[in-house]
Every structure is written in structure tokens, then in C-alpha cells.
Design a protein around this motif. Structure first.
Motif, PDB file in Angstrom:
ATOM      1  N   PRO A 171       0.826  -1.276   0.157  1.00  0.00           N
ATOM      2  CA  PRO A 171       0.013  -0.013  -0.020  1.00  0.00           C
ATOM      3  C   PRO A 171       0.790   1.344  -0.036  1.00  0.00           C
ATOM      4  CG  PRO A 171      -0.867  -1.405   1.536  1.00  0.00           C
ATOM      5  CD  PRO A 171       0.281  -2.219   1.219  1.00  0.00           C
ATOM      6  N   VAL A 219       1.927   2.222  -3.575  1.00  0.00           N
ATOM      7  CA  VAL A 219       0.495   2.653  -4.265  1.00  0.00           C
ATOM      8  C   VAL A 219       0.484   4.144  -3.930  1.00  0.00           C
ATOM      9  CG1 VAL A 219      -1.956   2.685  -4.343  1.00  0.00           C
ATOM     10  CG2 VAL A 219      -0.468   0.573  -4.623  1.00  0.00           C
ATOM     11  N   GLY A 220       0.404   4.318  -2.254  1.00  0.00           N
ATOM     12  CA  GLY A 220       0.437   5.826  -1.815  1.00  0.00           C
ATOM     13  C   GLY A 220       1.312   6.594  -2.534  1.00  0.00           C
ATOM     14  N   VAL A 249       0.398   7.210  -6.358  1.00  0.00           N
ATOM     15  CA  VAL A 249      -0.563   8.244  -6.389  1.00  0.00           C
ATOM     16  C   VAL A 249      -0.386   9.636  -5.945  1.00  0.00           C
ATOM     17  CG1 VAL A 249      -2.943   8.647  -5.444  1.00  0.00           C
ATOM     18  CG2 VAL A 249      -2.345   6.120  -6.102  1.00  0.00           C
ATOM     19  N   THR A 250       0.427  10.038  -4.966  1.00  0.00           N
ATOM     20  CA  THR A 250       0.667  11.043  -4.531  1.00  0.00           C
ATOM     21  C   THR A 250       1.491  12.032  -5.517  1.00  0.00           C
ATOM     22  OG1 THR A 250       0.902  10.599  -1.907  1.00  0.00           O
ATOM     23  CG2 THR A 250       1.872  12.578  -2.807  1.00  0.00           C
ATOM     24  N   ALA A 294      -6.455   5.629  -4.256  1.00  0.00           N
ATOM     25  CA  ALA A 294      -5.519   4.583  -3.830  1.00  0.00           C
ATOM     26  C   ALA A 294      -5.823   3.259  -3.490  1.00  0.00           C
ATOM     27  CB  ALA A 294      -4.718   5.247  -2.721  1.00  0.00           C
ATOM     28  N   GLN A 295      -7.033   3.084  -2.581  1.00  0.00           N
ATOM     29  CA  GLN A 295      -7.445   1.988  -2.340  1.00  0.00           C
ATOM     30  C   GLN A 295      -8.114   1.163  -3.369  1.00  0.00           C
ATOM     31  OE1 GLN A 295     -10.083   2.221   1.264  1.00  0.00           O
ATOM     32  NE2 GLN A 295      -8.548   3.335   2.496  1.00  0.00           N
ATOM     33  N   ALA A 348      -1.071   4.031   2.571  1.00  0.00           N
ATOM     34  CA  ALA A 348      -1.525   4.813   1.481  1.00  0.00           C
ATOM     35  C   ALA A 348      -2.641   5.827   1.815  1.00  0.00           C
ATOM     36  CB  ALA A 348      -2.317   3.948   0.191  1.00  0.00           C
ATOM     37  N   SER A 349      -3.297   5.574   2.949  1.00  0.00           N
ATOM     38  CA  SER A 349      -4.260   6.475   3.355  1.00  0.00           C
ATOM     39  C   SER A 349      -3.900   7.831   3.957  1.00  0.00           C
ATOM     40  CB  SER A 349      -5.409   5.866   4.332  1.00  0.00           C
ATOM     41  OG  SER A 349      -6.075   4.850   3.768  1.00  0.00           O
ATOM     42  N   VAL A 393      -2.104   9.861   0.809  1.00  0.00           N
ATOM     43  CA  VAL A 393      -2.857  10.560  -0.189  1.00  0.00           C
ATOM     44  C   VAL A 393      -4.127  11.294   0.543  1.00  0.00           C
ATOM     45  CG1 VAL A 393      -2.338   8.879  -1.813  1.00  0.00           C
ATOM     46  CG2 VAL A 393      -4.360   8.604  -0.621  1.00  0.00           C
TER      47      VAL A 393
END
Length: 232
Positions: free
Chosen positions: A74, A77-78, A81-82, A106-107, A173-174, A177
Motif C-alpha cells: 500500500p 501505491v500511496g 498516487v501522491t 489509492a484503495q 496509502a491512506s 494521499v
């Protein structure tokens, strides 16, 4: 041991008193992860079914990439995405960084390979001649695909549970982002990390227990549906 007992007592108190902040955090967690799961179901089942039924050079390589994506970290991914949503990034014009929308994006990226991989396995596990039998009965290709998905619905429900479980519990990720902004983008996982970092272990344990209860409730509901439709 005292911390755990205090955390359990704190969790009960927060639930019983319907603490507004906890309710807001819980609702946002459910909304973000629920939306991400729905997006991943649409993309994952569509792409997974196509991948399972198609026959083309490089299919095994593509399936391997999908299976690798099921374990996608994750935090990676974060990070990407950022970068993409940064004001100077390719998608910076959307201006959704540090918002729930970015968290959903992201999720969804995290959950889609999980759903896709389980869909591929579920469709390929059906009897090899079932597709031909359905077509022989006069079904169109679209009807055939829909009937195959219906036949594979029980393992696909496991994919729903896996996808939802993978995103409702992620934190890296949470935070990256979403920014963990109070009252706006703070969810149960990010709030737990923050409270633990502050040394408020009783609150962190309470939030963790609420997260576990939420996961159990959703998975219990999906399991009831899955077991009810299981062939006798």
C-alpha cells in the motif's frame, strides 16, 4: 494488560455514548473503503473475466503480473498516487490530493488486483466445457459471460471480502494521499496510528477494536450470503 483493559473499556464507552468524532471516523472509513471496493469489483471482475476467457500470447505473463499485484504494498501505491496527484503531477489538475477522493483512488488500485486475481481463478476453475454448453443452447456471448459469472459467484464473494479487507485495514496509502486531516480525511487506521504515536494507547486500542468489529460485521454479512447460496 492494564492498557488492554483500559482500551476495551474506552471502546465500549465510545460506542455506547456514540462519540461524534468516532462515528465520523468510522463512517468515513466505511464510505472510502466501500466505494473503493465497488470500483475494484467493477474493474476486477470485468478484466478478470476477460483475462480468464481470452487466449492470447503473453497471457501467463499478464496473469503473473496480476497475481503479483495482489500483494502490492500500500505504501508504494500511496507514493505513486501522491506523485500523480501532486500539483505538478500528471493528474494535479484534479486537485484531489489530501481528500477522501484520493484515498478512494489509492484503495481502489490496491483492491483491483486482488479482485482480478480471484476472478481469473474462479472463472478458470469452472468446467472447461461449460462455456461451449451455454453457447450451444443459443446464448449470446454477453449472456454466456454473465452466466459464467453467476456460476462463479461464491468464490467471487470471497474476492469481495478479500478486496474489502485489504483496503479497510491499510494505513500507508491512506496517510500519504489523505493527510489524516481531522474531520475530513481521518479514518480508523490513520487515527489509530496517530493516537499510538501520541502515547494514547487506550484510545488507539479502542479504535482498533472498533475497526475489528466493523470488519467482522461486514464479513459476517457477506459470509451469510455466501453460505446461503452454497449448493447443498
Amino acid at each position: 494488560m492494564d492498557l488492554i483493559i483500559e482500551g476495551i473499556a474506552k471502546a465500549i464507552a465510545l460506542i455506547v455514548t456514540l462519540d461524534p468524532e468516532v462515528l465520523n471516523i468510522t463512517w468515513l472509513s466505511l464510505k472510502v473503503s466501500g466505494c473503493a471496493t465497488l470500483i475494484s469489483l467493477f474493474l476486477g471482475i470485468s478484466f478478470g473475466t476477460m483475462l480468464a476467457l481470452a487466449d492470447f500470447p503473453g497471457k501467463r505473463l499478464l496473469v503473473s503480473i496480476v497475481n503479483t499485484g495482489m500483494g502490492l504494498p500500500p505504501v508504494v501505491v500511496g507514493l505513486f498516487v501522491t506523485i500523480f496527484l501532486w500539483r505538478n503531477g500528471p493528474l494535479g489538475f484534479l486537485e484531489i490530493l489530501y481528500t477522501p477522493g484520493a484515498m478512494i483512488l489509492a484503495q481502489a488500485i490496491i483492491a483491483t488486483p486482488i479482485v482480478t486475481g480471484i476472478t481469473v481463478a474462479s472463472i478458470q476453475n469452472l468446467p472447461a466445457n461449460l462455456k461451449l454448453q451455454i453457447l450451444a443452447l443459443g446464448a449470446s456471448r454477453g449472456q454466456m459471460v454473465w452466466m459464467l459469472i453467476k456460476e462463479a459467484r461464491l468464490p467471487l464473494l470471497a474476492g469481495v471480502m478479500a478486496g474489502f479487507g485489504g483496503v479497510i485495514s491499510e494505513v500507508g496509502a491512506s496517510i500519504m494521499v489523505g493527510g489524516n486531516i481531522k474531520g475530513y480525511s481521518r479514518v480508523l487506521t490513520t487515527a489509530t496510528v496517530m493516537e499510538a504515536g501520541r502515547g494514547n494507547f487506550d484510545v488507539a486500542i479502542a479504535l482498533s477494536l472498533i475497526l475489528l468489529l466493523l470488519c467482522f460485521a461486514i464479513n459476517y454479512l457477506l459470509t451469510r450470503i455466501q453460505q446461503r447460496e452454497r449448493p447443498r
